[in-house]
Motif scaffolding. Structure first.
Motif, PDB file in Angstrom:
ATOM      1  N   THR A  96      74.166  -4.456 -45.642  1.00 39.98           N
ATOM      2  CA  THR A  96      73.311  -5.603 -45.962  1.00 39.98           C
ATOM      3  C   THR A  96      73.912  -6.357 -47.134  1.00 39.98           C
ATOM      4  OG1 THR A  96      71.363  -4.341 -45.261  1.00 39.98           O
ATOM      5  CG2 THR A  96      70.958  -6.327 -46.566  1.00 39.98           C
ATOM      6  N   PRO A  97      73.946  -7.694 -47.078  1.00 38.90           N
ATOM      7  CA  PRO A  97      74.415  -8.464 -48.246  1.00 38.90           C
ATOM      8  C   PRO A  97      73.584  -8.133 -49.470  1.00 38.90           C
ATOM      9  CG  PRO A  97      74.218  -9.882 -46.326  1.00 38.90           C
ATOM     10  CD  PRO A  97      73.612  -8.568 -45.948  1.00 38.90           C
ATOM     11  N   TRP A 123      66.391  -1.736 -50.452  1.00 34.26           N
ATOM     12  CA  TRP A 123      67.372  -2.755 -50.058  1.00 34.26           C
ATOM     13  C   TRP A 123      68.458  -2.091 -49.189  1.00 34.26           C
ATOM     14  CZ3 TRP A 123      67.274  -7.878 -52.250  1.00 34.26           C
ATOM     15  CH2 TRP A 123      68.289  -8.715 -51.753  1.00 34.26           C
ATOM     16  N   GLY A 124      68.756  -2.721 -48.065  1.00 36.25           N
ATOM     17  CA  GLY A 124      69.787  -2.207 -47.187  1.00 36.25           C
ATOM     18  C   GLY A 124      69.342  -1.054 -46.315  1.00 36.25           C
ATOM     19  N   HIS A 125      68.077  -1.029 -45.938  1.00 33.05           N
ATOM     20  CA  HIS A 125      67.551   0.025 -45.068  1.00 33.05           C
ATOM     21  C   HIS A 125      66.898  -0.599 -43.840  1.00 33.05           C
ATOM     22  CE1 HIS A 125      67.691   3.826 -47.575  1.00 33.05           C
ATOM     23  NE2 HIS A 125      68.145   2.901 -48.400  1.00 33.05           N
ATOM     24  N   ALA A 133      58.720  -0.502 -47.931  1.00 36.39           N
ATOM     25  CA  ALA A 133      59.217  -1.685 -47.235  1.00 36.39           C
ATOM     26  C   ALA A 133      60.739  -1.712 -47.349  1.00 36.39           C
ATOM     27  CB  ALA A 133      58.599  -2.948 -47.826  1.00 36.39           C
ATOM     28  N   VAL A 134      61.388  -2.403 -46.434  1.00 34.95           N
ATOM     29  CA  VAL A 134      62.850  -2.449 -46.414  1.00 34.95           C
ATOM     30  C   VAL A 134      63.304  -3.902 -46.391  1.00 34.95           C
ATOM     31  CG1 VAL A 134      63.017  -0.224 -45.234  1.00 34.95           C
ATOM     32  CG2 VAL A 134      62.962  -2.334 -43.892  1.00 34.95           C
ATOM     33  N   ILE A 135      64.512  -4.110 -46.876  1.00 28.47           N
ATOM     34  CA  ILE A 135      65.165  -5.419 -46.818  1.00 28.47           C
ATOM     35  C   ILE A 135      66.499  -5.228 -46.119  1.00 28.47           C
ATOM     36  CG2 ILE A 135      66.229  -7.284 -48.143  1.00 28.47           C
ATOM     37  CD1 ILE A 135      64.146  -6.949 -50.268  1.00 28.47           C
ATOM     38  N   SER A 136      66.645  -5.926 -45.003  1.00 27.41           N
ATOM     39  CA  SER A 136      67.889  -5.881 -44.239  1.00 27.41           C
ATOM     40  C   SER A 136      67.947  -7.119 -43.360  1.00 27.41           C
ATOM     41  CB  SER A 136      67.988  -4.595 -43.405  1.00 27.41           C
ATOM     42  OG  SER A 136      66.904  -4.519 -42.499  1.00 27.41           O
ATOM     43  N   GLN A 137      69.038  -7.227 -42.605  1.00 25.55           N
ATOM     44  CA  GLN A 137      69.223  -8.402 -41.762  1.00 25.55           C
ATOM     45  C   GLN A 137      68.632  -8.165 -40.376  1.00 25.55           C
ATOM     46  OE1 GLN A 137      73.519  -9.204 -42.064  1.00 25.55           O
ATOM     47  NE2 GLN A 137      73.014 -11.076 -43.160  1.00 25.55           N
ATOM     48  N   ARG A 138      68.011  -9.209 -39.858  1.00 23.33           N
ATOM     49  CA  ARG A 138      67.513  -9.210 -38.484  1.00 23.33           C
ATOM     50  C   ARG A 138      67.791 -10.586 -37.893  1.00 23.33           C
ATOM     51  NH1 ARG A 138      61.576  -7.321 -36.471  1.00 23.33           N
ATOM     52  NH2 ARG A 138      62.603  -5.280 -36.635  1.00 23.33           N
TER      53      ARG A 138
END
Length: 326
Positions: free
Chosen positions: A319-320, A289-291, A166-171
């Motif tokens: 990504t923050p 994180w950031g992907h 899973a990834v965490i980034s902005q959308r």
């Protein structure tokens, strides 16, 4: 040490029930479901033993009649009239039972006229093999178990893919936790719905420790985004807002967390109409994180093409490092 998972990547739940005590009798009260849940080798072994024991018992009855009448010790010289002609040992008695059960005719072995006990046993065997309740129940269990086991949608779930991470980034300007799901077959999953559970131990304000506490992750329940039209690979998104369990999570604190995200995809198989469920999970080590996921859709001549070689691929994006400022 390998991370102990609640749900494996292939969807198998690592939970074993022990010390059932008297509750184990509930398995016998639902015998049909118990047989369906067994593996193929145990089903085949049970039914093979059932029929083998029944056949040996009936063949032993024919052999017992021949033994009590003295047919086994008489020479076939025409002076002695046996109950069943040419039944002189157990294999021949077993073959006569098969001939009677399968109604394949009698030529070499047959019941003589002076054997009332043989005629009675013949009638009993005919009734037992054709219209008896016991035979009908055994046949119904056998055919029903085989049919249900062959039509179970477990294999259909293997053609539903999840991204390994899973990834965490902005959308759309919002920090989101995302993962990808796809359907390898052309047949659709009707009424497909996805749910996510956060598995994490916690302690209540009263001091009670809750191991493997389950918390729901919102993947679009209020907006209907959890209802999927799974024709092409989709990216499932969980917005990290003030109502999210990850609201206070940061890129640095992610390394020290210990949690598991269980993903459950349910739908109806279009070809069979049976409900199918596919599961997977993501631990904290599998959250990047950031992907962001690479695109897999492209427009070809008259159709859209899905490149599954890029299904698992991600790339880094700015990504923050936090969901809320520390």
């Amino acid at each position: 040490r390998e991370r102990q998972r609640f749900v494996d990547k292939n969807g198998r739940c690592n939970v074993q029930h022990g010390n059932l005590g008297g509750e184990s009798s509930r398995y016998l009260s639902d015998l049909f479901t118990t047989l369906v849940d067994l593996k193929w080798r145990w089903n085949l072994l049970i039914f093979l033993l059932t029929y083998t024991v029944a056949w040996l018992v009936m063949a032993s009855m024919w052999w017992g009649i021949a033994y009590l009448r003295g047919d086994l010790h008489q020479a076939p010289d025409g002076t002695h009239s046996p109950c069943v002609a040419n039944v002189y040992n157990f294999p021949s008695a077993f073959l006569f039972f098969i001939e009677t059960e399968a109604t394949i005719g009698y030529g070499h072995r047959y019941i003589t006229e002076r054997c009332p006990e043989g005629i009675a046993l013949f009638l009993f065997q005919s009734l037992l093999g054709s219209i008896s309740l016991l035979g009908s129940i055994v046949d119904a269990f056998l055919i029903g178990c085989m049919f249900i086991k062959m039509s179970q949608p477990k294999k259909r779930a293997e053609t539903l893919m999840f991204s390994p991470a899973a990834v965490i980034s902005q959308r759309d300007g919002k920090l989101c936790l995302m993962f990808r799901v796809g359907n390898l077959r052309n047949s659709h999953m009707v009424s497909a719905q996805i749910r996510c559970k956060l598995i994490k131990s916690r302690q209540t304000p009263e001091g009670e420790f809750l191991p493997l506490d389950q918390c729901e992750l919102n993947v679009g329940f209020g907006t209907g985004a959890d209802q999927l039209f799974l024709v092409s690979p989709l990216t499932i998104c969980h917005e990290i807002n003030s109502r999210s369990p990850f609201f206070c999570l940061s890129q640095r604190s992610l390394r020290s967390e210990q949690f598991e995200i269980v993903v459950i995809l349910e739908g109806i198989v279009e070809t069979t109409g049976m409900t199918c469920q596919a599961r997977t999970s993501y631990t904290e080590d599998e959250v990047l994180w950031g992907h962001r996921f690479l695109p897999v859709m492209s427009l070809e001549d008259g159709f859209f093409r899905v490149d599954y070689s890029q299904f698992h691929a991600t790339f880094e994006v700015p990504t923050p490092p936090y969901s809320v400022k520390e």
